[in-house]
Design a protein around this motif. Structure first.
Motif, PDB file in Angstrom:
ATOM      1  N   LEU A 110     -12.138 -16.595   1.199  1.00 15.91           N
ATOM      2  CA  LEU A 110     -11.014 -17.123   0.417  1.00 15.91           C
ATOM      3  C   LEU A 110     -10.621 -16.137  -0.674  1.00 15.91           C
ATOM      4  CD1 LEU A 110      -8.957 -19.247  -0.303  1.00 15.91           C
ATOM      5  CD2 LEU A 110     -10.755 -20.479  -1.571  1.00 15.91           C
ATOM      6  N   ALA A 111     -11.600 -15.554  -1.359  1.00 18.24           N
ATOM      7  CA  ALA A 111     -11.307 -14.560  -2.398  1.00 18.24           C
ATOM      8  C   ALA A 111     -10.599 -13.347  -1.793  1.00 18.24           C
ATOM      9  CB  ALA A 111     -12.595 -14.138  -3.099  1.00 18.24           C
ATOM     10  N   GLN A 112     -11.030 -12.915  -0.610  1.00 19.62           N
ATOM     11  CA  GLN A 112     -10.392 -11.774   0.056  1.00 19.62           C
ATOM     12  C   GLN A 112      -8.949 -12.112   0.430  1.00 19.62           C
ATOM     13  OE1 GLN A 112     -13.347 -11.517   3.123  1.00 19.62           O
ATOM     14  NE2 GLN A 112     -14.454  -9.843   2.120  1.00 19.62           N
ATOM     15  N   LYS A 113      -8.740 -13.294   0.953  1.00 16.28           N
ATOM     16  CA  LYS A 113      -7.385 -13.741   1.324  1.00 16.28           C
ATOM     17  C   LYS A 113      -6.469 -13.730   0.103  1.00 16.28           C
ATOM     18  CE  LYS A 113      -5.053 -18.144   2.403  1.00 16.28           C
ATOM     19  NZ  LYS A 113      -3.851 -17.645   3.033  1.00 16.28           N
ATOM     20  N   ILE A 114      -6.911 -14.361  -0.974  1.00 16.97           N
ATOM     21  CA  ILE A 114      -6.085 -14.451  -2.185  1.00 16.97           C
ATOM     22  C   ILE A 114      -5.829 -13.062  -2.762  1.00 16.97           C
ATOM     23  CG2 ILE A 114      -6.042 -15.283  -4.559  1.00 16.97           C
ATOM     24  CD1 ILE A 114      -7.562 -17.793  -3.521  1.00 16.97           C
ATOM     25  N   ALA A 115      -6.861 -12.223  -2.791  1.00 16.97           N
ATOM     26  CA  ALA A 115      -6.709 -10.878  -3.356  1.00 16.97           C
ATOM     27  C   ALA A 115      -5.697 -10.060  -2.562  1.00 16.97           C
ATOM     28  CB  ALA A 115      -8.064 -10.170  -3.382  1.00 16.97           C
ATOM     29  N   LEU A 116      -5.788 -10.075  -1.239  1.00 19.80           N
ATOM     30  CA  LEU A 116      -4.861  -9.289  -0.423  1.00 19.80           C
ATOM     31  C   LEU A 116      -3.441  -9.840  -0.474  1.00 19.80           C
ATOM     32  CD1 LEU A 116      -7.180  -8.602   2.630  1.00 19.80           C
ATOM     33  CD2 LEU A 116      -6.310  -6.900   0.998  1.00 19.80           C
ATOM     34  N   GLU A 117      -3.304 -11.131  -0.616  1.00 26.16           N
ATOM     35  CA  GLU A 117      -1.970 -11.741  -0.647  1.00 26.16           C
ATOM     36  C   GLU A 117      -1.311 -11.688  -2.020  1.00 26.16           C
ATOM     37  OE1 GLU A 117      -2.363 -14.945   3.030  1.00 26.16           O
ATOM     38  OE2 GLU A 117      -2.741 -15.647   0.997  1.00 26.16           O
ATOM     39  N   THR A 118      -2.095 -11.441  -3.076  1.00 31.39           N
ATOM     40  CA  THR A 118      -1.518 -11.448  -4.425  1.00 31.39           C
ATOM     41  C   THR A 118      -1.657 -10.119  -5.171  1.00 31.39           C
ATOM     42  OG1 THR A 118      -3.551 -12.300  -5.419  1.00 31.39           O
ATOM     43  CG2 THR A 118      -1.910 -13.928  -4.685  1.00 31.39           C
ATOM     44  N   ASP A 119      -2.651  -9.301  -4.848  1.00 32.55           N
ATOM     45  CA  ASP A 119      -2.859  -8.008  -5.509  1.00 32.55           C
ATOM     46  C   ASP A 119      -3.540  -7.054  -4.531  1.00 32.55           C
ATOM     47  OD1 ASP A 119      -3.070  -5.921  -7.324  1.00 32.55           O
ATOM     48  OD2 ASP A 119      -4.813  -6.775  -8.351  1.00 32.55           O
ATOM     49  N   GLU A 120      -2.831  -6.743  -3.465  1.00 30.06           N
ATOM     50  CA  GLU A 120      -3.397  -5.937  -2.381  1.00 30.06           C
ATOM     51  C   GLU A 120      -3.953  -4.608  -2.881  1.00 30.06           C
ATOM     52  OE1 GLU A 120      -1.802  -3.990   1.834  1.00 30.06           O
ATOM     53  OE2 GLU A 120      -0.391  -4.861   0.397  1.00 30.06           O
ATOM     54  N   ARG A 121      -3.177  -3.871  -3.635  1.00 34.07           N
ATOM     55  CA  ARG A 121      -3.638  -2.545  -4.094  1.00 34.07           C
ATOM     56  C   ARG A 121      -4.843  -2.659  -5.012  1.00 34.07           C
ATOM     57  NH1 ARG A 121       2.243  -1.085  -4.371  1.00 34.07           N
ATOM     58  NH2 ARG A 121       2.600   0.079  -2.450  1.00 34.07           N
ATOM     59  N   GLY A 122      -4.827  -3.617  -5.883  1.00 28.97           N
ATOM     60  CA  GLY A 122      -5.975  -3.814  -6.775  1.00 28.97           C
ATOM     61  C   GLY A 122      -7.231  -4.183  -5.998  1.00 28.97           C
ATOM     62  N   ALA A 123      -7.061  -5.021  -4.993  1.00 29.22           N
ATOM     63  CA  ALA A 123      -8.212  -5.424  -4.175  1.00 29.22           C
ATOM     64  C   ALA A 123      -8.789  -4.227  -3.436  1.00 29.22           C
ATOM     65  CB  ALA A 123      -7.792  -6.504  -3.184  1.00 29.22           C
ATOM     66  N   LEU A 124      -7.932  -3.391  -2.875  1.00 29.64           N
ATOM     67  CA  LEU A 124      -8.410  -2.257  -2.084  1.00 29.64           C
ATOM     68  C   LEU A 124      -9.041  -1.170  -2.940  1.00 29.64           C
ATOM     69  CD1 LEU A 124      -5.617  -1.984   0.630  1.00 29.64           C
ATOM     70  CD2 LEU A 124      -7.841  -3.148   0.755  1.00 29.64           C
ATOM     71  N   THR A 125      -8.649  -1.085  -4.211  1.00 30.72           N
ATOM     72  CA  THR A 125      -9.278  -0.071  -5.071  1.00 30.72           C
ATOM     73  C   THR A 125     -10.730  -0.422  -5.374  1.00 30.72           C
ATOM     74  OG1 THR A 125      -8.472  -1.130  -7.088  1.00 30.72           O
ATOM     75  CG2 THR A 125      -7.125   0.650  -6.173  1.00 30.72           C
ATOM     76  N   SER A 126     -11.065  -1.698  -5.299  1.00 27.48           N
ATOM     77  CA  SER A 126     -12.453  -2.097  -5.557  1.00 27.48           C
ATOM     78  C   SER A 126     -13.263  -2.245  -4.275  1.00 27.48           C
ATOM     79  CB  SER A 126     -12.494  -3.415  -6.346  1.00 27.48           C
ATOM     80  OG  SER A 126     -11.977  -4.458  -5.548  1.00 27.48           O
ATOM     81  N   ALA A 127     -12.632  -2.021  -3.120  1.00 32.13           N
ATOM     82  CA  ALA A 127     -13.320  -2.179  -1.834  1.00 32.13           C
ATOM     83  C   ALA A 127     -13.808  -0.835  -1.321  1.00 32.13           C
ATOM     84  CB  ALA A 127     -12.374  -2.808  -0.807  1.00 32.13           C
ATOM     85  N   ASN A 128     -14.828  -0.867  -0.482  1.00 32.14           N
ATOM     86  CA  ASN A 128     -15.329   0.337   0.162  1.00 32.14           C
ATOM     87  C   ASN A 128     -14.695   0.453   1.540  1.00 32.14           C
ATOM     88  OD1 ASN A 128     -17.227   1.035  -1.903  1.00 32.14           O
ATOM     89  ND2 ASN A 128     -18.496  -0.632  -1.188  1.00 32.14           N
ATOM     90  N   LYS A 129     -14.229   1.642   1.857  1.00 32.29           N
ATOM     91  CA  LYS A 129     -13.562   1.896   3.128  1.00 32.29           C
ATOM     92  C   LYS A 129     -14.579   2.325   4.175  1.00 32.29           C
ATOM     93  CE  LYS A 129      -9.420   4.503   4.344  1.00 32.29           C
ATOM     94  NZ  LYS A 129      -8.488   5.534   3.855  1.00 32.29           N
ATOM     95  N   PHE A 130     -14.391   1.861   5.426  1.00 31.80           N
ATOM     96  CA  PHE A 130     -15.259   2.298   6.512  1.00 31.80           C
ATOM     97  C   PHE A 130     -14.469   2.346   7.814  1.00 31.80           C
ATOM     98  CE2 PHE A 130     -15.705  -2.300   6.601  1.00 31.80           C
ATOM     99  CZ  PHE A 130     -15.735  -2.617   7.959  1.00 31.80           C
ATOM    100  N   THR A 131     -15.022   3.044   8.780  1.00 33.61           N
ATOM    101  CA  THR A 131     -14.381   3.129  10.090  1.00 33.61           C
ATOM    102  C   THR A 131     -14.886   1.987  10.954  1.00 33.61           C
ATOM    103  OG1 THR A 131     -14.299   5.531   9.901  1.00 33.61           O
ATOM    104  CG2 THR A 131     -14.004   4.587  12.109  1.00 33.61           C
ATOM    105  N   PRO A 132     -13.989   1.109  11.391  1.00 31.71           N
ATOM    106  CA  PRO A 132     -14.427  -0.027  12.217  1.00 31.71           C
ATOM    107  C   PRO A 132     -14.817   0.436  13.619  1.00 31.71           C
ATOM    108  CG  PRO A 132     -12.050  -0.050  12.001  1.00 31.71           C
ATOM    109  CD  PRO A 132     -12.554   1.098  11.154  1.00 31.71           C
ATOM    110  N   ARG A 133     -15.690  -0.322  14.252  1.00 28.39           N
ATOM    111  CA  ARG A 133     -16.102  -0.001  15.618  1.00 28.39           C
ATOM    112  C   ARG A 133     -15.137  -0.575  16.602  1.00 28.39           C
ATOM    113  NH1 ARG A 133     -22.386  -1.608  15.505  1.00 28.39           N
ATOM    114  NH2 ARG A 133     -22.766  -0.958  13.412  1.00 28.39           N
TER     115      ARG A 133
END
Length: 133
Positions: A110-133
């Protein structure tokens, strides 16, 4: 011979009782906790009808980022469970939102949903990026 027959009967009853106890323990152990149930209930209340149908069918739902209109798939879980999709709905980039506290999956999603729908760039700056399988 009667003694052997009685022993076999007792062993069968003991084995049946053990299987019954093992089954009961497994059901108890796999049952979601009250916290998990509350988290999933709250998540389900916040999902759109389309997202709820996706989640029920696949254990993931998709959201659209508020600033880039990119599509993200949020899988059931509480880490490394957000996948950015390309235009063909194929995995492009994975995002891991790490939380300091132990939160149940429903609360995290739910936190991920709200973050991406309301502050996408802010959410992604605090997330770690990885290559999905």
């Amino acid at each position: 011979m009667t003694l052997l027959h009685d022993a076999n009967g007792q062993l069968r009853r003991l084995r049946a009782a053990c299987f019954q106890l093992a089954r009961a323990f497994r059901e108890w152990y796999l049952r979601p906790s009250t916290r998990e149930q509350r988290g999933l209930k709250l998540l389900r209340e916040w999902l759109s009808q389309e997202q709820l149908a996706q989640y029920d069918a696949h254990r993931y739902f998709e959201v659209i980022g508020c600033q880039t209109n990119k599509r993200y798939r949020i899988y059931h879980g509480n880490g490394a469970n957000v996948i950015e999709l390309d235009d063909a709905a194929l995995p492009r980039t994975g995002w891991c939102f790490v939380h300091g506290d132990h939160l149940v999956a429903g609360d995290v999603m739910l936190a991920q949903k709200i973050a991406l729908e309301t502050d996408e760039r802010g959410a992604l700056t605090s997330a770690n990026k990885f290559t999905p399988r």
